[in-house]
Design a protein around this motif. Sequence first.
Motif, short mmCIF file in Angstrom:
data_model
loop_
_atom_site.label_atom_id
_atom_site.label_comp_id
_atom_site.label_asym_id
_atom_site.label_seq_id
_atom_site.Cartn_x
_atom_site.Cartn_y
_atom_site.Cartn_z
N SER A 196 0.82 -1.21 0.00
CA SER A 196 0.00 0.00 0.00
C SER A 196 0.86 1.27 0.00
O SER A 196 0.33 2.36 -0.14
CB SER A 196 -0.94 0.01 1.21
N GLY A 197 2.16 1.11 0.19
CA GLY A 197 3.05 2.27 0.17
C GLY A 197 3.12 3.00 1.50
O GLY A 197 3.67 4.09 1.59
N ARG A 198 2.59 2.41 2.53
CA ARG A 198 2.63 3.03 3.86
C ARG A 198 3.75 2.42 4.69
O ARG A 198 4.31 1.40 4.35
CB ARG A 198 1.30 2.84 4.56
N THR A 199 4.04 3.04 5.79
CA THR A 199 5.04 2.52 6.71
C THR A 199 4.38 2.17 8.03
O THR A 199 3.33 2.71 8.39
CB THR A 199 6.16 3.56 6.94
N LEU A 200 4.98 1.26 8.75
CA LEU A 200 4.43 0.86 10.05
C LEU A 200 4.64 1.94 11.11
O LEU A 200 4.13 1.84 12.21
CB LEU A 200 5.05 -0.45 10.52
N LEU A 201 5.40 2.98 10.78
CA LEU A 201 5.62 4.08 11.71
C LEU A 201 4.68 5.24 11.48
O LEU A 201 4.87 6.32 12.03
CB LEU A 201 7.07 4.57 11.59
N ALA A 202 3.65 5.01 10.68
CA ALA A 202 2.66 6.07 10.41
C ALA A 202 1.99 6.50 11.71
O ALA A 202 1.74 5.66 12.60
CB ALA A 202 1.63 5.58 9.42
N PRO A 203 1.70 7.78 11.86
CA PRO A 203 1.11 8.25 13.11
C PRO A 203 -0.22 7.58 13.48
O PRO A 203 -0.46 7.30 14.65
CB PRO A 203 0.89 9.75 12.86
N TRP A 204 -1.06 7.28 12.50
CA TRP A 204 -2.35 6.64 12.82
C TRP A 204 -2.16 5.22 13.31
O TRP A 204 -2.94 4.74 14.13
CB TRP A 204 -3.29 6.70 11.63
N LEU A 205 -1.10 4.53 12.87
CA LEU A 205 -0.83 3.20 13.41
C LEU A 205 -0.27 3.27 14.82
O LEU A 205 -0.63 2.48 15.68
CB LEU A 205 0.17 2.46 12.50
N ALA A 206 0.61 4.21 15.05
CA ALA A 206 1.17 4.38 16.39
C ALA A 206 0.07 4.77 17.39
O ALA A 206 0.04 4.28 18.52
CB ALA A 206 2.26 5.44 16.37
N ALA A 207 -0.85 5.63 16.96
CA ALA A 207 -1.94 6.06 17.83
C ALA A 207 -2.89 4.89 18.11
O ALA A 207 -3.39 4.74 19.23
CB ALA A 207 -2.70 7.22 17.23
N SER A 208 -3.12 4.04 17.13
CA SER A 208 -4.04 2.92 17.35
C SER A 208 -3.40 1.84 18.23
O SER A 208 -4.09 1.09 18.90
CB SER A 208 -4.48 2.31 16.01
N ALA A 209 -2.08 1.73 18.21
CA ALA A 209 -1.39 0.78 19.07
C ALA A 209 -1.45 1.19 20.53
O ALA A 209 -1.41 0.35 21.42
CB ALA A 209 0.06 0.63 18.62
N VAL A 210 -1.54 2.49 20.77
CA VAL A 210 -1.60 2.99 22.16
C VAL A 210 -3.01 2.83 22.63
O VAL A 210 -3.36 2.31 23.58
CB VAL A 210 -1.17 4.45 22.22
#
Length: 74
Positions: free
Chosen positions: A60-74
């Motif tokens: 998809s061209g995204r990275t696992l360090l995207a802010p929305w992924l980091a926010a959802s992990a918290v």
Amino acid sequence: MTAWSVVRTAKFVGLALYFMGLAGSVIPWRRAERLRSVYWLLVPGFVVVYGAGWVLMRLSGRTLLAPWLAASAV
């Protein structure tokens, strides 16, 4: 089939393996059956789900360090 649909199918199969392994580690009474379920279903299922999720993110061209992924992990 495109690479996207192949990886999505692999992720679905991995989820099925994971949940079968989870059920197999809880339901059987004998310890040997529980351990066999964990080693042969749960662990490979987790590896496939994680790997397929990583590949889907790369496709998809995204990275696992995207802010929305980091926010959802918290």
